[in-house]
Design a protein around this motif. Structure first.
Motif, PDB file in Angstrom:
ATOM      1  N   VAL A 159     -28.504   4.975  62.428  1.00  0.00           N
ATOM      2  CA  VAL A 159     -29.612   5.207  61.507  1.00  0.00           C
ATOM      3  C   VAL A 159     -29.040   5.513  60.127  1.00  0.00           C
ATOM      4  N   ASP A 160     -29.459   4.753  59.137  1.00  0.00           N
ATOM      5  CA  ASP A 160     -29.054   4.972  57.747  1.00  0.00           C
ATOM      6  C   ASP A 160     -30.293   5.090  56.882  1.00  0.00           C
ATOM      7  N   ASP A 161     -30.373   6.221  56.157  1.00  0.00           N
ATOM      8  CA  ASP A 161     -31.529   6.492  55.296  1.00  0.00           C
ATOM      9  C   ASP A 161     -32.845   6.401  56.077  1.00  0.00           C
ATOM     10  N   GLY A 162     -32.814   6.890  57.330  1.00  0.00           N
ATOM     11  CA  GLY A 162     -34.017   6.954  58.137  1.00  0.00           C
ATOM     12  C   GLY A 162     -34.405   5.667  58.830  1.00  0.00           C
ATOM     13  N   VAL A 163     -33.589   4.607  58.708  1.00  0.00           N
ATOM     14  CA  VAL A 163     -33.930   3.309  59.282  1.00  0.00           C
ATOM     15  C   VAL A 163     -32.817   2.851  60.208  1.00  0.00           C
ATOM     16  N   ILE A 164     -33.172   2.288  61.377  1.00  0.00           N
ATOM     17  CA  ILE A 164     -32.177   1.751  62.302  1.00  0.00           C
ATOM     18  C   ILE A 164     -31.546   0.507  61.697  1.00  0.00           C
ATOM     19  N   THR A 165     -30.233   0.547  61.516  1.00  0.00           N
ATOM     20  CA  THR A 165     -29.527  -0.583  60.901  1.00  0.00           C
ATOM     21  C   THR A 165     -28.649  -1.345  61.883  1.00  0.00           C
ATOM     22  N   ARG A 166     -28.203  -0.683  62.949  1.00  0.00           N
ATOM     23  CA  ARG A 166     -27.371  -1.330  63.954  1.00  0.00           C
ATOM     24  C   ARG A 166     -27.689  -0.743  65.316  1.00  0.00           C
ATOM     25  N   ARG A 167     -27.357  -1.491  66.358  1.00  0.00           N
ATOM     26  CA  ARG A 167     -27.582  -1.021  67.729  1.00  0.00           C
ATOM     27  C   ARG A 167     -26.604  -1.720  68.651  1.00  0.00           C
ATOM     28  N   GLY A 168     -26.437  -1.171  69.833  1.00  0.00           N
ATOM     29  CA  GLY A 168     -25.553  -1.813  70.788  1.00  0.00           C
ATOM     30  C   GLY A 168     -25.505  -1.055  72.096  1.00  0.00           C
ATOM     31  N   GLN A 169     -24.629  -1.525  72.986  1.00  0.00           N
ATOM     32  CA  GLN A 169     -24.402  -0.868  74.274  1.00  0.00           C
ATOM     33  C   GLN A 169     -22.909  -0.971  74.563  1.00  0.00           C
ATOM     34  N   ASP A 170     -22.209   0.151  74.406  1.00  0.00           N
ATOM     35  CA  ASP A 170     -20.749   0.137  74.502  1.00  0.00           C
ATOM     36  C   ASP A 170     -20.256   1.409  75.168  1.00  0.00           C
ATOM     37  N   GLU A 171     -19.046   1.330  75.724  1.00  0.00           N
ATOM     38  CA  GLU A 171     -18.408   2.519  76.270  1.00  0.00           C
ATOM     39  C   GLU A 171     -17.835   3.386  75.149  1.00  0.00           C
ATOM     40  N   ASP A 172     -17.253   2.744  74.125  1.00  0.00           N
ATOM     41  CA  ASP A 172     -16.695   3.478  72.995  1.00  0.00           C
ATOM     42  C   ASP A 172     -17.725   3.477  71.869  1.00  0.00           C
ATOM     43  N   VAL A 173     -18.638   4.431  71.932  1.00  0.00           N
ATOM     44  CA  VAL A 173     -19.742   4.467  70.978  1.00  0.00           C
ATOM     45  C   VAL A 173     -19.250   4.780  69.572  1.00  0.00           C
ATOM     46  N   ARG A 174     -18.278   5.661  69.444  1.00  0.00           N
ATOM     47  CA  ARG A 174     -17.828   6.087  68.112  1.00  0.00           C
ATOM     48  C   ARG A 174     -17.344   4.907  67.285  1.00  0.00           C
TER      49      ARG A 174
END
Length: 375
Positions: A24-39
Motif C-alpha cells: 500500500v502506497d499513499d493509501g492505495v494498493i500498488t502491488r500484490r503477490g503470494q510468496d514465501e519471502d514477503v519482505r
C-alpha cells in the motif's frame, strides 16, 4: 483516503507457507503477490519505520461477536466484553484470547473477536522469523463493510467468506445452508475488494494485538540535541544544588558575618539582586524546580531511571517534580509484572516511599502513575 503506507499480509497457518500480500502506497494498493519471502517481494527492506504492517487472520481461526453493555462507559464495556467473549469461546477463558473495540453508536455495543492463543502466537512467530512484526492483526472478514439488508460474499487472500450485519463465516455450502439458509449474497468484484482492504488498512476495525499480545514498543534513544538539553539542565541543577547547600550551611553555621557575606556574594552570581540569604535560597530553589530538579531530584531520578533501564520493554512516558519534593512519573509496559520489577527495588531495596495508580493503556498495555519520595 488516509495516505497510509505499508504492507498487508496474511497470518501464516504453518511454516513454509506462501503468504498473500498487498503493498500500500499513499493509501492505495500498488502491488500484490503470494510468496514465501514477503519482505523481498513487497520491497519491505526499504520501508521506513513509520510504515504500517497489518496481518489478516483467516475466518476459520477467529470468532467475531457483537456484545452490548449500555450501562458502562466505553473502556469499561471493552473490559467486560473481553471477559464475556473469552468465556463464550470453546474451552472458556483459559483457551481463548479476546480483543475488543467499543463502537461509537452510543448504545454500549462492543465488537469482540476471540482466537486460540497458540494460533496467534504461532502466526506472529512465523512472521517475525521473516522479519515482519505487524502492528495490527485483524480478522479478515471485518474488512468488508456489512450489507444491512442481506449478505455479502468476498474473497481476500484466497479465502471466500460471507459477511452480514452480525455474522462472519467461511463460504462453505454446508455451513451456509445450516446458518443462513437459501441466501443470495451480493458478490464483491476485485475493485470493491481492494477498496475494502484500503479502507480497513487506513482504519483497522479491530486489533487482536491487545493485552499480552500487544506489540512491544522500542525504547526511543535521545539525539544530540536532546542530550545537549539534558546536559545543560543537569549542569544547572548541580550548580543550583551546590549553591543551595552553601547558603544553607552559611545560615546554620556558627561562622561570622563575613562567611554570610561570602555565601551571599556567591549566590548573587546566579541570582543577582538577592536581598539576603533567605531570598537567595528561595529563588535558587524556585529556579531548580522550574528546570525539573529539586533537593532530591538527582537521587530519586537516578534511582528511577536505573531500575527502568534494568527491565526490558518498560518506558517512561512522563516525569515531573513538585515543589514539595515529590517526583511523579508515568510508566508503561506490555505486562504488569515488568512494572513490578521496577517498583519493588525502588521501595524494598532503595527505601523510597511510593504511591501507584495502575490503569490500562489505549493499546491494551499496562500503564501506572507513580510518585516517589525520599524516606
Amino acid at each position: 483516503m488516509s495516505g497510509t503506507d505499508g504492507l498487508i499480509v496474511t497470518l501464516p497457518l504453518g511454516p513454509d507457507e506462501a503468504l498473500h500480500w498487498w503493498r500500500v502506497d499513499d493509501g492505495v494498493i500498488t502491488r500484490r503477490g503470494q510468496d514465501e519471502d514477503v519482505r523481498d517481494a513487497a520491497g519491505l527492506p526499504s520501508a521506513s519505520p513509520s510504515e504500517r504492517i497489518m496481518a489478516l487472520v483467516p475466518t476459520e481461526l477467529t470468532y467475531v461477536s457483537w456484545l452490548s453493555f449500555p450501562d458502562l462507559r466505553p473502556r469499561q464495556a471493552e473490559g467486560a466484553a473481553r471477559i464475556e467473549a473469552a468465556r463464550r469461546g470453546i474451552g472458556g477463558t483459559e483457551h481463548n484470547h479476546a480483543a475488543t473495540r467499543a463502537l461509537e453508536d452510543g448504545d454500549g455495543h462492543v465488537l469482540a473477536a476471540t482466537i486460540a492463543p497458540a494460533a496467534l502466537s504461532g502466526g506472529l512467530a512465523h512472521l517475525q522469523a521473516l522479519g515482519i512484526d505487524p502492528e495490527y492483526v485483524t480478522p479478515l472478514g471485518l474488512l468488508v463493510a456489512p450489507d444491512h439488508e442481506g449478505w455479502i460474499e468476498a474473497e481476500i487472500g484466497g479465502e471466500r467468506f460471507l459477511r452480514s450485519d452480525r455474522a462472519i463465516m467461511p463460504a462453505e455450502p454446508k455451513l451456509v445452508a445450516a446458518i443462513a439458509g437459501e441466501i443470495k449474497p451480493l458478490v464483491l468484484n476485485d475493485q470493491e475488494t481492494d477498496a475494502a482492504l484500503e479502507i480497513g488498512f487506513a482504519d483497522p476495525p479491530l486489533n487482536l494485538r491487545q493485552g499480552r499480545f500487544a506489540k512491544r514498543r522500542r525504547i526511543q534513544t535521545f539525539g544530540k540535541r536532546e542530550w545537549q538539553l539534558i546536559a545543560a539542565t543537569l549542569a544547572l541543577a548541580i550548580l543550583a544544588t551546590l549553591l543551595i547547600a552553601l547558603v544553607t550551611l552559611a545560615k546554620y553555621s556558627i561562622g561570622e558575618s563575613q562567611e554570610n557575606a561570602r555565601a551571599l556574594a556567591a549566590a548573587r552570581t546566579v541570582v543577582p539582586g538577592a536581598p539576603d540569604l533567605d531570598g537567595a535560597e528561595r529563588e535558587l530553589d524556585r529556579r531548580l524546580i522550574a528546570s525539573g530538579g529539586g533537593a532530591s531530584f538527582g537521587a530519586a531520578t537516578a534511582a528511577l531511571f536505573q531500575t527502568v533501564r534494568s527491565v526490558p520493554d518498560v518506558t517512561v512516558r512522563r516525569i515531573a517534580y513538585a515543589p514539595d519534593g515529590t517526583l511523579s512519573a508515568t510508566l508503561a509496559s506490555p505486562q504488569a509484572e515488568q512494572l513490578n520489577q521496577v517498583l519493588v527495588p525502588l521501595q524494598a531495596n532503595l527505601g523510597y516511599v511510593l504511591t501507584q495508580a495502575p490503569h490500562e493503556g489505549a493499546q491494551g498495555e499496562t500503564v501506572i502513575d507513580i510518585t516517589v519520595r525520599a524516606p
